[in-house]
Design an enzyme around this catalytic site. Structure first.
Site, PDB file in Angstrom:
ATOM      1  N   LYS A   1      -2.069  -1.586  -3.533  1.00 27.52           N
ATOM      2  CA  LYS A   1      -2.998  -0.459  -3.559  1.00 27.52           C
ATOM      3  C   LYS A   1      -2.162   0.784  -3.796  1.00 27.52           C
ATOM      4  O   LYS A   1      -1.315   1.137  -2.973  1.00 27.52           O
ATOM      5  CB  LYS A   1      -3.762  -0.339  -2.237  1.00 27.52           C
ATOM      6  CG  LYS A   1      -4.645   0.913  -2.166  1.00 27.52           C
ATOM      7  CD  LYS A   1      -5.288   1.074  -0.796  1.00 27.52           C
ATOM      8  CE  LYS A   1      -6.082   2.381  -0.715  1.00 27.52           C
ATOM      9  NZ  LYS A   1      -6.693   2.580   0.626  1.00 27.52           N
TER      10      LYS A   1
ATOM     11  N   TYR B   1       0.863  -1.191   0.000  1.00 25.02           N
ATOM     12  CA  TYR B   1       0.000   0.000   0.000  1.00 25.02           C
ATOM     13  C   TYR B   1       0.890   1.228   0.000  1.00 25.02           C
ATOM     14  O   TYR B   1       1.589   1.509   0.964  1.00 25.02           O
ATOM     15  CB  TYR B   1      -0.917  -0.046   1.224  1.00 25.02           C
ATOM     16  CG  TYR B   1      -1.820   1.149   1.433  1.00 25.02           C
ATOM     17  CD1 TYR B   1      -2.075   2.093   0.434  1.00 25.02           C
ATOM     18  CD2 TYR B   1      -2.456   1.318   2.659  1.00 25.02           C
ATOM     19  CE1 TYR B   1      -2.907   3.172   0.653  1.00 25.02           C
ATOM     20  CE2 TYR B   1      -3.298   2.397   2.895  1.00 25.02           C
ATOM     21  CZ  TYR B   1      -3.526   3.319   1.891  1.00 25.02           C
ATOM     22  OH  TYR B   1      -4.357   4.388   2.123  1.00 25.02           O
TER      23      TYR B   1
END
EC number: 4.3.3.7
Length: 291
Positions: free
Chosen positions: A161, A133
């Site tokens: 992400k 992320y």
């Protein structure tokens, strides 16, 4: 398995700061009724930074139990301490989460080699699918495409992400990884473009407020109906913007309270949305059909 609209779920709290389990259960059931494709628990939007370890793991466990296998549950288990991230990731696996989402270590600003070793260690120690992320606007560290490419070959690391809102960055990462690596947008405003370029879905703040619309937008974009997805997304543009009038999750909790799902309580140092923004957020919710 990890495609479409994945809500970055808020963590409901009561006015005294305690966690509101009844509201959490109702939110989850509503999301499943509305067509949300996956639940992301205790990420940024879930106020992971102000939960203690026991609370963090309890939220993950209760989300997994309530979802009961109906959609994937991705547990936020990142931390700026590798040992703490390890404990959270182990706990998520024990709770039977489907995957984990691990934000880059924040504040201590590790090097690219430090990021690589951090994620390699966690992937080696805990056999659960793990998503990187990258959100440099919050963490003060940017994981470069070359580092992502190195990590993409590590067992148990399945995707990322990306919250940079950069389509150039997405294409750079795609060029350095194989087709099995999963790309999820972390920016609602650019998610349709992200999926049009080959992204697999989004982890969405907006989905807290309009889950059915967000799910449909993702379904259209992933099916190649990009113009239809853009048309459906256009009325949501003011909401994408308004949900960041102050730091996430302050506006989205106000919106959820306005819809009657929770009382909007936050933990310090977060404070309720400034009244000067109420009208703008309410107008955006009206435009999106949320109220």
């Amino acid at each position: 398995m990890y495609r479409g609209s994945m809500v970055a779920l808020v963590t409901p709290m009561k006015a005294d700061g305690s966690l509101d389990w009844d509201a959490l259960h109702k939110l989850i059931d509503w999301h499943l009724e509305q067509g949300t494709h996956a639940i992301v628990a205790v990420g940024t939007t879930g106020e992971s930074a102000t939960l203690n370890m026991a609370e963090h793991l309890e939220v993950i466990s209760k989300v997994v139990d309530q979802v009961n296998g109906r959609v994937p549950v991705i547990a936020g288990t990142g931390a700026n301490s590798t040992s703490e991230a390890l404990e959270l990731t182990q706990g998520a696996k024990q709770a039977k989460a489907d995957a984990c989402l691990l934000v880059t270590p924040y504040y201590n600003k590790p090097s690219q080699e430090g990021l690589y070793q951090h994620y390699c260690y966690l992937a080696r120690e805990v056999a659960i699918p793990q998503f990187l992320y990258n959100v440099p606007g919050r963490t003060a560290v940017d994981m470069l495409p070359e580092t992502v490419a190195r990590l993409a070959t590590v067992e148990n690391i399945v995707g990322i992400k990306d919250a940079t809102a950069s389509m150039e960055r997405l294409q750079q990462m795609q060029a350095l990884t194989d087709d099995s690596f999963i790309f999820l947008s972390g920016d609602d405003a650019t998610s349709v473009d992200f999926m049009a370029l080959g992204g697999h879905g989004e982890i969405s703040v907006t989905a807290n407020v309009v889950p059915a619309q967000t799910a449909k937008i993702c379904e259209l974009a992933l099916a190649g109906n990009v113009e239809q997805a853009r048309e459906l997304d256009r009325p949501l543009a003011p909401l994408h913007e308004a949900l960041f009038l102050e730091a996430n999750p302050v506006p989205v909790k106000w919106a959820m309270a306005r819809m009657g799902f929770l009382d909007g309580a936050l933990r310090l140092p977060l404070t309720p949305l400034n009244a000067v923004y109420h009208a703008q957020l309410e107008a955006a919710m009206l435009s999106a059909g949320a109220i």
